[in-house]
Design a protein around this motif. Structure first.
Motif, PDB file in Angstrom:
ATOM      1  N   ALA A 126      13.106  21.382  -1.786  1.00 27.06           N
ATOM      2  CA  ALA A 126      14.339  21.259  -1.005  1.00 27.06           C
ATOM      3  C   ALA A 126      14.230  20.102  -0.009  1.00 27.06           C
ATOM      4  O   ALA A 126      15.186  19.326   0.165  1.00 27.06           O
ATOM      5  CB  ALA A 126      14.619  22.566  -0.254  1.00 27.06           C
ATOM      6  N   ILE A 127      13.069  19.961   0.639  1.00 22.79           N
ATOM      7  CA  ILE A 127      12.877  18.864   1.593  1.00 22.79           C
ATOM      8  C   ILE A 127      12.998  17.527   0.874  1.00 22.79           C
ATOM      9  O   ILE A 127      13.666  16.610   1.363  1.00 22.79           O
ATOM     10  CB  ILE A 127      11.521  19.001   2.316  1.00 22.79           C
ATOM     11  N   GLU A 128      12.394  17.407  -0.299  1.00 20.12           N
ATOM     12  CA  GLU A 128      12.488  16.167  -1.071  1.00 20.12           C
ATOM     13  C   GLU A 128      13.935  15.899  -1.480  1.00 20.12           C
ATOM     14  O   GLU A 128      14.396  14.759  -1.439  1.00 20.12           O
ATOM     15  CB  GLU A 128      11.583  16.236  -2.294  1.00 20.12           C
ATOM     16  N   PHE A 129      14.661  16.932  -1.869  1.00 15.96           N
ATOM     17  CA  PHE A 129      16.062  16.767  -2.261  1.00 15.96           C
ATOM     18  C   PHE A 129      16.878  16.234  -1.082  1.00 15.96           C
ATOM     19  O   PHE A 129      17.598  15.253  -1.201  1.00 15.96           O
ATOM     20  CB  PHE A 129      16.654  18.085  -2.758  1.00 15.96           C
ATOM     21  N   TYR A 130      16.762  16.894   0.062  1.00 15.35           N
ATOM     22  CA  TYR A 130      17.546  16.483   1.217  1.00 15.35           C
ATOM     23  C   TYR A 130      17.098  15.148   1.781  1.00 15.35           C
ATOM     24  O   TYR A 130      17.893  14.424   2.380  1.00 15.35           O
ATOM     25  CB  TYR A 130      17.561  17.571   2.299  1.00 15.35           C
ATOM     26  N   ALA A 131      15.835  14.788   1.600  1.00 14.73           N
ATOM     27  CA  ALA A 131      15.377  13.460   2.018  1.00 14.73           C
ATOM     28  C   ALA A 131      16.150  12.384   1.279  1.00 14.73           C
ATOM     29  O   ALA A 131      16.429  11.327   1.828  1.00 14.73           O
ATOM     30  CB  ALA A 131      13.880  13.303   1.770  1.00 14.73           C
ATOM     31  N   PHE A 171       0.851  -1.189   0.000  1.00 13.13           N
ATOM     32  CA  PHE A 171       0.000   0.000   0.000  1.00 13.13           C
ATOM     33  C   PHE A 171       0.890   1.245   0.000  1.00 13.13           C
ATOM     34  O   PHE A 171       0.952   1.981   0.986  1.00 13.13           O
ATOM     35  CB  PHE A 171      -0.924  -0.012   1.222  1.00 13.13           C
ATOM     36  N   PRO A 172       1.589   1.511  -1.104  1.00 16.81           N
ATOM     37  CA  PRO A 172       2.586   2.580  -1.129  1.00 16.81           C
ATOM     38  C   PRO A 172       2.024   3.986  -0.911  1.00 16.81           C
ATOM     39  O   PRO A 172       2.775   4.888  -0.534  1.00 16.81           O
ATOM     40  CB  PRO A 172       3.226   2.446  -2.510  1.00 16.81           C
ATOM     41  N   GLN A 173       0.742   4.185  -1.102  1.00 19.21           N
ATOM     42  CA  GLN A 173       0.166   5.509  -0.904  1.00 19.21           C
ATOM     43  C   GLN A 173      -0.307   5.740   0.530  1.00 19.21           C
ATOM     44  O   GLN A 173      -0.780   6.827   0.858  1.00 19.21           O
ATOM     45  CB  GLN A 173      -1.011   5.718  -1.874  1.00 19.21           C
ATOM     46  N   ASP A 174      -0.178   4.745   1.389  1.00 19.92           N
ATOM     47  CA  ASP A 174      -0.669   4.856   2.757  1.00 19.92           C
ATOM     48  C   ASP A 174       0.382   5.514   3.652  1.00 19.92           C
ATOM     49  O   ASP A 174       1.392   4.902   3.995  1.00 19.92           O
ATOM     50  CB  ASP A 174      -1.041   3.475   3.301  1.00 19.92           C
ATOM     51  N   GLY A 175       0.134   6.741   4.024  1.00 15.50           N
ATOM     52  CA  GLY A 175       1.073   7.482   4.855  1.00 15.50           C
ATOM     53  C   GLY A 175       1.207   6.929   6.264  1.00 15.50           C
ATOM     54  O   GLY A 175       2.283   6.994   6.858  1.00 15.50           O
ATOM     55  N   ALA A 176       0.130   6.373   6.812  1.00 18.47           N
ATOM     56  CA  ALA A 176       0.203   5.831   8.170  1.00 18.47           C
ATOM     57  C   ALA A 176       1.173   4.656   8.230  1.00 18.47           C
ATOM     58  O   ALA A 176       1.961   4.541   9.179  1.00 18.47           O
ATOM     59  CB  ALA A 176      -1.183   5.408   8.651  1.00 18.47           C
ATOM     60  N   LEU A 177       1.132   3.790   7.231  1.00 12.39           N
ATOM     61  CA  LEU A 177       2.070   2.660   7.210  1.00 12.39           C
ATOM     62  C   LEU A 177       3.509   3.158   7.171  1.00 12.39           C
ATOM     63  O   LEU A 177       4.375   2.642   7.880  1.00 12.39           O
ATOM     64  CB  LEU A 177       1.781   1.740   6.023  1.00 12.39           C
ATOM     65  N   ARG A 178       3.763   4.182   6.363  1.00  9.41           N
ATOM     66  CA  ARG A 178       5.127   4.724   6.277  1.00  9.41           C
ATOM     67  C   ARG A 178       5.543   5.394   7.587  1.00  9.41           C
ATOM     68  O   ARG A 178       6.692   5.273   8.019  1.00  9.41           O
ATOM     69  CB  ARG A 178       5.254   5.674   5.099  1.00  9.41           C
ATOM     70  N   ALA A 179       4.620   6.087   8.241  1.00 11.41           N
ATOM     71  CA  ALA A 179       4.947   6.738   9.512  1.00 11.41           C
ATOM     72  C   ALA A 179       5.273   5.700  10.590  1.00 11.41           C
ATOM     73  O   ALA A 179       6.257   5.846  11.333  1.00 11.41           O
ATOM     74  CB  ALA A 179       3.789   7.627   9.955  1.00 11.41           C
ATOM     75  N   LEU A 201       7.368  11.789   3.459  1.00 10.21           N
ATOM     76  CA  LEU A 201       5.960  11.828   3.837  1.00 10.21           C
ATOM     77  C   LEU A 201       5.525  13.267   4.121  1.00 10.21           C
ATOM     78  O   LEU A 201       4.476  13.712   3.645  1.00 10.21           O
ATOM     79  CB  LEU A 201       5.725  10.938   5.063  1.00 10.21           C
ATOM     80  N   LEU A 202       6.330  13.987   4.847  1.00  6.96           N
ATOM     81  CA  LEU A 202       6.036  15.386   5.140  1.00  6.96           C
ATOM     82  C   LEU A 202       5.927  16.203   3.851  1.00  6.96           C
ATOM     83  O   LEU A 202       4.956  16.948   3.654  1.00  6.96           O
ATOM     84  CB  LEU A 202       7.136  15.974   6.041  1.00  6.96           C
ATOM     85  N   ALA A 203       6.896  16.039   2.978  1.00  3.55           N
ATOM     86  CA  ALA A 203       6.900  16.807   1.731  1.00  3.55           C
ATOM     87  C   ALA A 203       5.699  16.482   0.855  1.00  3.55           C
ATOM     88  O   ALA A 203       5.146  17.368   0.190  1.00  3.55           O
ATOM     89  CB  ALA A 203       8.199  16.560   0.964  1.00  3.55           C
ATOM     90  N   SER A 204       5.265  15.243   0.870  1.00 10.83           N
ATOM     91  CA  SER A 204       4.177  14.847  -0.034  1.00 10.83           C
ATOM     92  C   SER A 204       2.784  15.065   0.543  1.00 10.83           C
ATOM     93  O   SER A 204       1.812  15.101  -0.209  1.00 10.83           O
ATOM     94  CB  SER A 204       4.337  13.381  -0.440  1.00 10.83           C
ATOM     95  N   THR A 205       2.668  15.250   1.855  1.00  8.44           N
ATOM     96  CA  THR A 205       1.327  15.334   2.430  1.00  8.44           C
ATOM     97  C   THR A 205       1.024  16.629   3.175  1.00  8.44           C
ATOM     98  O   THR A 205      -0.140  16.909   3.434  1.00  8.44           O
ATOM     99  CB  THR A 205       1.072  14.162   3.407  1.00  8.44           C
ATOM    100  N   SER A 206       2.033  17.402   3.525  1.00 10.34           N
ATOM    101  CA  SER A 206       1.798  18.577   4.353  1.00 10.34           C
ATOM    102  C   SER A 206       1.093  19.695   3.587  1.00 10.34           C
ATOM    103  O   SER A 206       1.388  19.959   2.422  1.00 10.34           O
ATOM    104  CB  SER A 206       3.116  19.120   4.901  1.00 10.34           C
TER     105      SER A 206
END
Length: 174
Positions: free
Chosen positions: A162-167, A116-124, A146-151
């Protein structure tokens, strides 16, 4: 991805009892629901949906150790609906983590995040379990992505690239 397997239907009376137990749990009486689900589990040990709901009823009461075998059974049996499978993977992984079974938590939560790659809770929850196993770098990467894609925070949104780059490279410097 796992191919869904059809469940054998519960007899009408048992299906109604399962639905009632879920309604009771959702209505705020998890102990009554747990007792009903234990009876259903004894009668229908091969039903993945009954096992999943039994796990959930134990989990919500803080009976994590008792929830584990029900989660494991639910995931091993055929017929668990896709959304319930997602919930069972999250529930089992989180429960393993609470019980200090961090390696098992990472394994199950990673499986869930892959299915379930779109599930943020699983990733958290995977990030938390990775932290517990010393996987700080991977945990931080997961959380930043997760922060960059959902906030919806305006500051995060302004610096999303920038957050995605540094991630992708937490050790990068200018």
């Amino acid at each position: 991805m796992r191919k869904p397997v059809a469940a054998n239907p519960l007899p009408a009376g048992a299906a109604a009892r399962l639905a009632e137990a879920v309604r009771v749990r959702e209505g705020g009486d998890p102990e009554t629901a747990r007792r009903s689900l234990l009876a259903l589990s004894a009668e229908f040990p091969g039903d993945a949906r009954v096992a999943y709901q039994s796990a959930w009823a134990h989990d919500v009461l803080g009976l994590e150790a008792e929830a584990v075998p029900f989660y494991e059974r639910a995931l091993a049996l055929p017929g668990l609906p896709r959304e319930d499978r997602r919930g069972a993977l999250l529930g089992l992984g989180s429960t393993y983590r609470v019980l200090g079974r961090h390696t098992d938590a990472v394994r199950i939560l990673r499986q869930g995040a892959e299915e379930f790659p779109q599930d943020g809770a699983l990733r958290a929850f995977l990030a938390m379990a990775l932290y517990n196993t010393g996987g700080h770098h991977e945990a931080m990467t997961l959380l930043l992505r997760l922060l960059a894609s959902t906030s919806e925070d305006p500051g995060v949104r302004a610096y999303r690239r920038a957050i995605e780059f540094y991630a992708g490279d937490l050790d990068a410097t200018v």
